[in-house]
Write an enzyme that holds these catalytic residues in place. Structure first.
Site, PDB file in Angstrom:
ATOM      1  N   HIS A 148       0.876  -1.250  -0.011  1.00  0.00           N
ATOM      2  CA  HIS A 148      -0.009  -0.111   0.103  1.00  0.00           C
ATOM      3  C   HIS A 148       0.814   1.334   0.056  1.00  0.00           C
ATOM      4  O   HIS A 148       2.136   1.232   0.373  1.00  0.00           O
ATOM      5  CB  HIS A 148      -0.864   0.047   1.283  1.00  0.00           C
ATOM      6  CG  HIS A 148      -0.697  -0.037   2.626  1.00  0.00           C
ATOM      7  ND1 HIS A 148      -0.565   1.199   3.322  1.00  0.00           N
ATOM      8  CD2 HIS A 148      -0.296  -0.643   3.247  1.00  0.00           C
ATOM      9  CE1 HIS A 148      -0.313   0.853   4.531  1.00  0.00           C
ATOM     10  NE2 HIS A 148       0.134  -0.247   4.786  1.00  0.00           N
ATOM     11  N   ASP A 170       5.237   2.605   8.013  1.00  0.00           N
ATOM     12  CA  ASP A 170       4.254   2.089   7.461  1.00  0.00           C
ATOM     13  C   ASP A 170       3.486   2.875   6.552  1.00  0.00           C
ATOM     14  O   ASP A 170       2.797   3.803   7.271  1.00  0.00           O
ATOM     15  CB  ASP A 170       3.611   1.481   8.814  1.00  0.00           C
ATOM     16  CG  ASP A 170       1.966   0.967   8.258  1.00  0.00           C
ATOM     17  OD1 ASP A 170       1.830   0.487   7.188  1.00  0.00           O
ATOM     18  OD2 ASP A 170       1.142   0.516   9.201  1.00  0.00           O
ATOM     19  N   GLU A 189      -5.381   1.142   2.632  1.00  0.00           N
ATOM     20  CA  GLU A 189      -5.173  -0.104   3.534  1.00  0.00           C
ATOM     21  C   GLU A 189      -5.457   0.030   4.708  1.00  0.00           C
ATOM     22  O   GLU A 189      -6.000  -0.769   5.353  1.00  0.00           O
ATOM     23  CB  GLU A 189      -3.672  -0.704   3.226  1.00  0.00           C
ATOM     24  CG  GLU A 189      -3.316  -1.944   3.716  1.00  0.00           C
ATOM     25  CD  GLU A 189      -2.840  -2.102   5.093  1.00  0.00           C
ATOM     26  OE1 GLU A 189      -2.742  -3.018   5.648  1.00  0.00           O
ATOM     27  OE2 GLU A 189      -2.948  -0.844   5.783  1.00  0.00           O
ATOM     28  N   GLU A 190      -4.913   1.262   5.300  1.00  0.00           N
ATOM     29  CA  GLU A 190      -5.200   1.505   6.705  1.00  0.00           C
ATOM     30  C   GLU A 190      -6.618   1.441   7.338  1.00  0.00           C
ATOM     31  O   GLU A 190      -6.801   1.209   8.336  1.00  0.00           O
ATOM     32  CB  GLU A 190      -4.325   2.795   7.159  1.00  0.00           C
ATOM     33  CG  GLU A 190      -2.725   3.051   6.905  1.00  0.00           C
ATOM     34  CD  GLU A 190      -2.234   1.776   7.712  1.00  0.00           C
ATOM     35  OE1 GLU A 190      -3.002   1.226   8.633  1.00  0.00           O
ATOM     36  OE2 GLU A 190      -0.979   1.800   7.606  1.00  0.00           O
ATOM     37  N   ASP A 248       4.597  -4.747   3.001  1.00  0.00           N
ATOM     38  CA  ASP A 248       4.260  -3.666   3.603  1.00  0.00           C
ATOM     39  C   ASP A 248       5.466  -3.146   4.613  1.00  0.00           C
ATOM     40  O   ASP A 248       6.465  -3.103   3.996  1.00  0.00           O
ATOM     41  CB  ASP A 248       2.992  -4.047   4.836  1.00  0.00           C
ATOM     42  CG  ASP A 248       2.048  -3.022   5.117  1.00  0.00           C
ATOM     43  OD1 ASP A 248       2.549  -1.789   5.307  1.00  0.00           O
ATOM     44  OD2 ASP A 248       0.785  -3.378   5.449  1.00  0.00           O
ATOM     45  N   HIS A 291       1.575   4.059  13.428  1.00  0.00           N
ATOM     46  CA  HIS A 291       0.326   4.834  13.375  1.00  0.00           C
ATOM     47  C   HIS A 291       0.524   6.064  13.908  1.00  0.00           C
ATOM     48  O   HIS A 291      -0.732   6.498  14.618  1.00  0.00           O
ATOM     49  CB  HIS A 291      -1.133   3.875  13.787  1.00  0.00           C
ATOM     50  CG  HIS A 291      -1.178   2.921  12.672  1.00  0.00           C
ATOM     51  ND1 HIS A 291      -2.178   2.047  12.707  1.00  0.00           N
ATOM     52  CD2 HIS A 291      -0.328   2.385  11.602  1.00  0.00           C
ATOM     53  CE1 HIS A 291      -2.191   1.042  11.580  1.00  0.00           C
ATOM     54  NE2 HIS A 291      -1.102   1.289  11.137  1.00  0.00           N
TER      55      HIS A 291
END
Ligand SMILES: [Zn+2]
Length: 730
Positions: free
Chosen positions: A360, A370, A407-408, A436, A535
């Protein structure tokens, strides 16, 4: 080489070396060092393949990985943001500049962003949560504009007030413990720590037990100063760092909540939001340990069981209360546009057989780790393939390289693409490779066990960064170090292949593998370093070049591993699927089921004989296929008349493990061997229909689910037999 010398290999080494004389010197030197041919390649084509693969692996450059990352992570780039779209266009244009056809595919999806977030304690003391991650001077990106605030996507709107209860990880077993302690969450707001399950499970289970709101915080024991120094001094989560993330009920289905099972193309029919099955039933908010501490400190009631205690400087109590909190969240529920990048290299011999590789590109905030660390490795693989095309390489099969959006939030970009192209993918998709986040350490691989041997073979052929050994050697050494039981040690010394893990969920392979039955793999480096900026606004370039993979040498190795996987699948004469490892693995899953049933939960022991018999026939078919492959390869597959049909049988074999009906209560998930757990989320459940029937005490489902699993395994065995017959020239 650690590979067993099989019939496939022994007869042809001499002729392989003869065939190498036409290669450039570098490739020749490398290839001469090999003691084996390649599975699924005749002598001559193996020599050529090895040469091209060597050239490919020499192309990826750490400084370019770094440069791409600096660009892609320069601004927040979540779905719906300007920089998300710009990144998609930038990636597309890079492919074009490398001579690879690339375009954007757009989808319209429901993606809520917060308009209001309030969390305050009203009793016994007053406290208002900051809900804010402060910028850090050492990290220039941490002060960027347009950051999404800390929140959980697909939380329902809500305004609730109630007493607080600490529920540990908030998994079903924790509520059993609460019941033993005499604590009820009905009408209360629960506070759960991250960990122990995928985050979306926490509000789901809380709502099932009658809670009216759910807070999820990062305890420093799991994610913070207990693990090591916090950012910017170390890689771990600072006091005010919070973990954003989706709380969609993804074990029901991933993708756009309003288009379950079909593509969210412009103008597609949509459910009303009230009809969506995967939005939470209660409001949810993620918070930092800085915000959690003042509230946890005001809990009394029973002292939390020892295993529930985190690393905050308090005695952990369960409550409920007297802490009383007010939680209010509301969201902008407007539709947003996804931009998937789809690049394509047309196959020369079999353009309708597709090898697909994706990672992604969207992030929660700047997302250097990420997903950009994996995305840039994919791009370097793409650039390398573009270089080879210019030098005259032409893959037999079509290669599709994807950069997924969304994606998240719930695998939106991959799921909508898979659903949109489902009929074609069922026919044409050979395999799906996913990556990823990646950092430094060893190669981690999960995937379909029909590709276990193949992945092992590839891992032998790539050099471990900074060491004079292969990626495979490094994996094996680590496993030997980690082995605790005698049976583990014995297996490591005796088994040809290192086992790969089964895939649950957590990245974009899910729609390919578990919805359509496309054999899939997930790769990444990790295990050294560690960290805790997942995140958050601190997942930034500054963090990554200090704590992730500062030299980008592991990123380059990932480009090499994945480039090798893609090329070998695209070029093989006979696709390198292998079924004895798969049969062995399914046999282990059946043994596990047997142990589950022996725990005496049901009144009568479940008779697993039909499943055991099915596995037995799979073992026989797998062996027969290996024999046939060995014989057919001695003359370079010349006796095989229908190579195209043979390959179709091979790559469609994974489809046989799916059932149209899908799993109970979640028909979107069709794979009968691998699924994310209904109550674990990312964690895999193998032979999920039966396993969850037993674990969740749905006794009446055991027989029908066993029938489905048996049917799937038998269908796979027949397919392998059909492939063996073609190899045998019948
Ligand atoms: Zn990711």
């Amino acid at each position: 080489m650690h590979r067993q010398m099989s019939k496939t290999i022994t007869g042809i080494v001499a002729s392989l070396i003869v065939a190498l004389n036409g290669l450039p010197p570098a490739a020749l030197a490398q290839a001469n060092g090999k003691s084996h041919a390649l599975r699924g390649f005749s002598d001559a084509s193996a020599a050529a393949e090895i040469g091209w693969e060597e050239k490919m692996r020499a192309i990826p450059r750490p400084e370019l990985l770094r440069e791409y990352m600096k660009h892609l992570s320069a601004e927040p780039h979540h779905v719906g943001s300007a920089y998300d779209k710009q990144n998609a266009e930038w990636i597309r244009d890079k492919y074009k500049s490398w001579g690879i056809d690339a375009r954007l595919e757009e989808f319209e999806v429901l993606f809520p962003t917060p308009t209001e977030r309030v969390l305050e304690m009203t009793e016994p003391a007053r406290f208002r949560a900051t809900l804010k991650e402060p910028a850090i001077p050492e990290d220039p990106d941490s002060g960027d504009a347009n950051q999404l605030p800390t929140y959980n996507a697909y939380s329902i709107d809500g305004d609730v007030t109630g007493q607080l209860v600490y529920v540990n990880y908030g998994v079903p077993a924790d509520y059993d413990e609460l019941a033993r302690l005499g604590v009820d969450v009905k009408g209360k707001i629960v506070i759960s720590r991250y960990g122990g399950s995928w985050r979306g499970i926490k509000p789901k289970v809380a709502a099932e037990h009658g809670a009216i709101g759910c807070l999820i915080y990062s305890d420093p024991k799991d994610d913070g100063y207990y693990q090591g120094d916090v950012f910017p001094k170390g890689p771990y989560r600072p006091e005010q760092g919070a973990q954003r993330g989706s709380v969609m009920d993804m074990p029901i289905h991933p993708g756009d909540p309003l288009t379950p099972g079909w593509g969210a193309v412009k103008g597609a029919k949509k459910l009303r939001r009230e009809e969506a099955e995967v939005i939470t039933r209660i409001p949810v908010l993620p918070i930092s340990y800085g915000d959690a501490l003042p509230m946890l400190r005001e809990l009394t009631g029973p002292v939390a069981p020892e295993a529930w205690r985190g690393a905050l400087p308090i005695t952990y109590h369960v409550g409920s209360g007297p802490a009383r909190v007010h939680l209010k969240v509301s969201f902008d529920w407007s539709m947003k546009t996804l931009y998937d990048v789809v690049a394509r290299i047309e196959g020369g011999a079999y353009p309708d057989q597709w090898v697909i590789f994706g990672n992604h590109h969207d992030a929660w905030v700047n997302g250097a780790d990420d997903p950009t660390s994996g995305q840039v490795a994919l791009m370097e693989t793409g650039r390398a393939l573009g270089e080879l095309l210019k030098q005259g390489w032409k893959p037999k099969r079509t290669i599709i390289l994807c950069a997924w959006d969304g994606e998240e939030e719930g695998l939106l970009g991959s799921t909508e693409w898979v659903e949109t192209h489902a009929d074609e993918l069922k026919q044409k998709a050979v395999a799906y490779l996913n990556s990823d986040s990646t950092s430094k350490g060893r190669l981690n691989v999960g995937g379909s066990h029909s590709l276990e041997r193949f992945i092992n073979e590839v891992a032998h052929d790539v050099k471990q960064p900074g060491a004079d050994k292969s990626v495979w050697d490094a994996m094996k050494e680590h496993r030997v170090e980690q082995a605790r039981t005698d049976s583990d040690k014995k297996e490591l010394s005796e088994r040809t292949d290192l086992r790969i893990g089964a895939l649950g969920s957590g990245s974009d392979y899910t729609p390919f593998l578990q919805h359509l039955g496309i054999a899939s793999m997930n790769t990444g480096f990790g295990g050294e370093g560690g960290g805790g900026v997942y995140h958050s606004i601190y997942d930034s370039f500054a963090w990554y070049i200090k704590f992730g993979d500062p030299t980008f040498e592991h990123g380059r190795a990932l480009s090499q591993v994945n480039g090798t996987i893609v090329m070998r699948l695209a070029d093989a004469e006979v696709l390198p699927f292998e079924f004895t490892d798969l049969a062995d693995t399914i046999g282990r899953y059946v043994d596990e089921l047997d142990k589950l049933t022996m725990r005496g939960k049901p009144q009568t022991k479940i008779d697993l004989a039909p499943l055991t018999l099915a596995v037995k026939s799979l073992v026989e078919s797998a062996r027969r296929y290996e024999d046939a492959l060995g014989k057919a390869s001695t003359d370079g597959f010349k006796q095989v008349k229908q190579v195209k049909s043979l390959n179709e049988l091979l790559y469609q074999s994974e489809r046989k493990l799916t059932s149209e009906q899908g799993l109970p209560r979640r028909p979107w998930f069709r794979h009968q061997i691998y699924a994310p757990g209904f109550y674990t989320g990312y964690g895999v459940k193998t032979i999920p229909g039966m396993r969850e029937a037993i674990e969740e005490k749905h006794w009446d489902e055991i027989e029908p689910e066993m029938k489905k699993a048996v049917g799937a395994i038998q269908a796979l065995a027949s397919q392998i037999d059909a492939a063996a017959r073609l190899l045998e020239g019948r």
